[in-house]
Design a protein around this motif. Sequence first.
Motif, PDB file in Angstrom:
ATOM      1  N   PRO A 217      25.319  43.718 -29.690  1.00 61.07           N
ATOM      2  CA  PRO A 217      26.443  42.987 -29.496  1.00 61.07           C
ATOM      3  C   PRO A 217      27.672  43.520 -29.286  1.00 61.07           C
ATOM      4  N   LYS A 218      28.567  43.026 -28.494  1.00 63.15           N
ATOM      5  CA  LYS A 218      29.862  43.837 -28.463  1.00 63.15           C
ATOM      6  C   LYS A 218      30.562  43.447 -29.849  1.00 63.15           C
ATOM      7  N   GLU A 219      31.630  44.042 -30.325  1.00 58.12           N
ATOM      8  CA  GLU A 219      32.276  43.669 -31.514  1.00 58.12           C
ATOM      9  C   GLU A 219      32.531  42.193 -31.818  1.00 58.12           C
ATOM     10  N   LYS A 220      33.062  41.533 -30.749  1.00 58.92           N
ATOM     11  CA  LYS A 220      33.364  40.068 -30.696  1.00 58.92           C
ATOM     12  C   LYS A 220      32.282  39.275 -31.081  1.00 58.92           C
ATOM     13  N   TYR A 221      30.867  39.836 -30.837  1.00 58.48           N
ATOM     14  CA  TYR A 221      29.867  39.037 -30.999  1.00 58.48           C
ATOM     15  C   TYR A 221      29.048  39.672 -32.021  1.00 58.48           C
ATOM     16  N   GLY A 222      29.658  40.558 -33.148  1.00 57.36           N
ATOM     17  CA  GLY A 222      29.102  41.153 -33.853  1.00 57.36           C
ATOM     18  C   GLY A 222      27.913  40.669 -34.802  1.00 57.36           C
ATOM     19  N   ASP A 223      28.221  39.288 -35.209  1.00 57.06           N
ATOM     20  CA  ASP A 223      27.302  38.660 -36.210  1.00 57.06           C
ATOM     21  C   ASP A 223      25.966  38.152 -35.411  1.00 57.06           C
ATOM     22  N   ARG A 224      25.930  38.336 -33.996  1.00 56.87           N
ATOM     23  CA  ARG A 224      24.622  37.593 -33.363  1.00 56.87           C
ATOM     24  C   ARG A 224      23.499  38.687 -33.519  1.00 56.87           C
ATOM     25  N   LYS A 225      22.501  38.081 -33.756  1.00 60.51           N
ATOM     26  CA  LYS A 225      21.225  38.626 -33.903  1.00 60.51           C
ATOM     27  C   LYS A 225      20.479  38.999 -32.549  1.00 60.51           C
ATOM     28  N   ILE A 226      19.728  39.776 -32.219  1.00 58.95           N
ATOM     29  CA  ILE A 226      19.017  40.128 -30.968  1.00 58.95           C
ATOM     30  C   ILE A 226      17.662  40.875 -31.326  1.00 58.95           C
ATOM     31  N   GLY A 227      16.695  40.229 -30.494  1.00 58.22           N
ATOM     32  CA  GLY A 227      15.520  40.891 -30.517  1.00 58.22           C
ATOM     33  C   GLY A 227      14.520  40.113 -31.438  1.00 58.22           C
ATOM     34  N   GLN A 228      14.659  38.823 -31.550  1.00 61.15           N
ATOM     35  CA  GLN A 228      13.737  37.842 -32.523  1.00 61.15           C
ATOM     36  C   GLN A 228      12.692  37.664 -31.615  1.00 61.15           C
ATOM     37  N   ARG A 229      11.376  37.680 -32.084  1.00 60.71           N
ATOM     38  CA  ARG A 229       9.970  37.432 -31.472  1.00 60.71           C
ATOM     39  C   ARG A 229       9.433  36.237 -32.303  1.00 60.71           C
ATOM     40  N   GLU A 230      10.073  35.238 -32.832  1.00 58.53           N
ATOM     41  CA  GLU A 230       9.364  34.335 -33.444  1.00 58.53           C
ATOM     42  C   GLU A 230       8.931  33.084 -32.362  1.00 58.53           C
ATOM     43  N   GLN A 231       9.940  32.783 -31.656  1.00 59.27           N
ATOM     44  CA  GLN A 231       9.655  31.619 -30.601  1.00 59.27           C
ATOM     45  C   GLN A 231      10.625  31.329 -29.640  1.00 59.27           C
ATOM     46  N   LEU A 232      10.345  30.794 -28.715  1.00 64.24           N
ATOM     47  CA  LEU A 232      11.137  30.326 -27.541  1.00 64.24           C
ATOM     48  C   LEU A 232      12.544  29.854 -28.065  1.00 64.24           C
ATOM     49  N   SER A 233      13.774  30.398 -27.339  1.00 63.14           N
ATOM     50  CA  SER A 233      15.017  29.778 -28.019  1.00 63.14           C
ATOM     51  C   SER A 233      15.172  28.649 -26.875  1.00 63.14           C
ATOM     52  N   ALA A 234      16.141  27.870 -27.523  1.00 62.20           N
ATOM     53  CA  ALA A 234      16.489  26.444 -26.519  1.00 62.20           C
ATOM     54  C   ALA A 234      16.925  26.979 -25.000  1.00 62.20           C
ATOM     55  N   ILE A 235      17.630  27.946 -24.802  1.00 58.79           N
ATOM     56  CA  ILE A 235      17.808  28.463 -23.604  1.00 58.79           C
ATOM     57  C   ILE A 235      16.857  28.921 -22.693  1.00 58.79           C
ATOM     58  N   ASP A 236      15.646  29.792 -23.413  1.00 59.93           N
ATOM     59  CA  ASP A 236      14.495  30.174 -22.938  1.00 59.93           C
ATOM     60  C   ASP A 236      13.843  28.988 -22.293  1.00 59.93           C
ATOM     61  N   ILE A 237      13.874  27.898 -22.918  1.00 54.92           N
ATOM     62  CA  ILE A 237      13.006  26.455 -22.671  1.00 54.92           C
ATOM     63  C   ILE A 237      13.819  25.969 -21.362  1.00 54.92           C
ATOM     64  N   ASN A 238      15.306  26.018 -21.435  1.00 56.94           N
ATOM     65  CA  ASN A 238      15.966  25.382 -20.163  1.00 56.94           C
ATOM     66  C   ASN A 238      15.614  26.275 -19.069  1.00 56.94           C
ATOM     67  N   LYS A 239      15.543  27.613 -18.951  1.00 57.50           N
ATOM     68  CA  LYS A 239      15.309  28.185 -18.073  1.00 57.50           C
ATOM     69  C   LYS A 239      14.055  28.132 -17.629  1.00 57.50           C
ATOM     70  N   ILE A 240      12.928  27.956 -18.322  1.00 60.43           N
ATOM     71  CA  ILE A 240      11.647  27.806 -17.720  1.00 60.43           C
ATOM     72  C   ILE A 240      11.549  26.196 -16.957  1.00 60.43           C
ATOM     73  N   ASN A 241      12.351  25.420 -17.522  1.00 56.29           N
ATOM     74  CA  ASN A 241      12.240  23.987 -16.968  1.00 56.29           C
ATOM     75  C   ASN A 241      12.841  24.053 -15.776  1.00 56.29           C
TER      76      ASN A 241
END
Length: 255
Positions: A217-241
């Motif tokens: 993530p860019k510096e202004k988003y530096g605390d964001r985590k990426i690469g999780q493989r636990e479960q669908l995110s809320a946005i993943d669900i929205n996109k499928i729907n």
Amino acid sequence: MLCIALLALVGLTAAVPAFKHSHGTRLGSSAVDAFKTNDTQIGKQGFLDQNLLWTGGIVPYVFSKTFLNEDIERMLVLKAMQGIENATCVRFVQRTNEQNYLQIFADPFRCYSSYGRQVSSPNGQRIGLSISNCFPNGSIGITQHELMFALGFHNEELRLDRDEYVDINWTNIKAANRDLFQKRPSTAFGEPYDFGSILHYGMFDFAIDPTVWTIKPKEKYGDRKIGQREQLSAIDINKINKMYNCDGSAPIKVA
């Protein structure tokens, strides 16, 4: 509706489809991503061509004989499917005589899937799930990751606007794998960039030097985590729907 009658879920083996996604080099893959279809058919994260979607959101499947003795992993695949079903209108059903269907098999090393509904061979459209690599600590996340590809999605960081959110360290990515990080035109269904997507690469995926990041993530988003493989995110669900018109306003009509 997903059925748990496991012993009936046996298919035959087939050649690996031409267009596939492989989960990452941490699983031993050096495959180049399969962005070889016409770009007008590919979404920023979802396909635009409805012929690459599953009719009515119904996805027939079988398990290959390679899963016959893998009771725990079969149950985890079914749990991953159930998680998608519980949050969306997509339904995974045991194949009867459908021409297009998923064949889920135990690849020796890798986790991978084709993108969207493909015209299947007689033995189905394969999803490879390595018993030793694709179910870490009993997780269903990698399986849901691959199922989302089969539904018609690409990685989050391939969005056209990704450079506003993440940096790519091209010098630490093997030339053969750089196509995996190329942006693709299409639609994100009006959803914001999702650092927490189950379809987002992790910081060290496909790294030449595994101690140095490939995407972050860019510096202004530096605390964001990426690469999780636990479960669908809320946005993943929205996109499928949204992709599968789960609100019922515009039912999918595909061949």
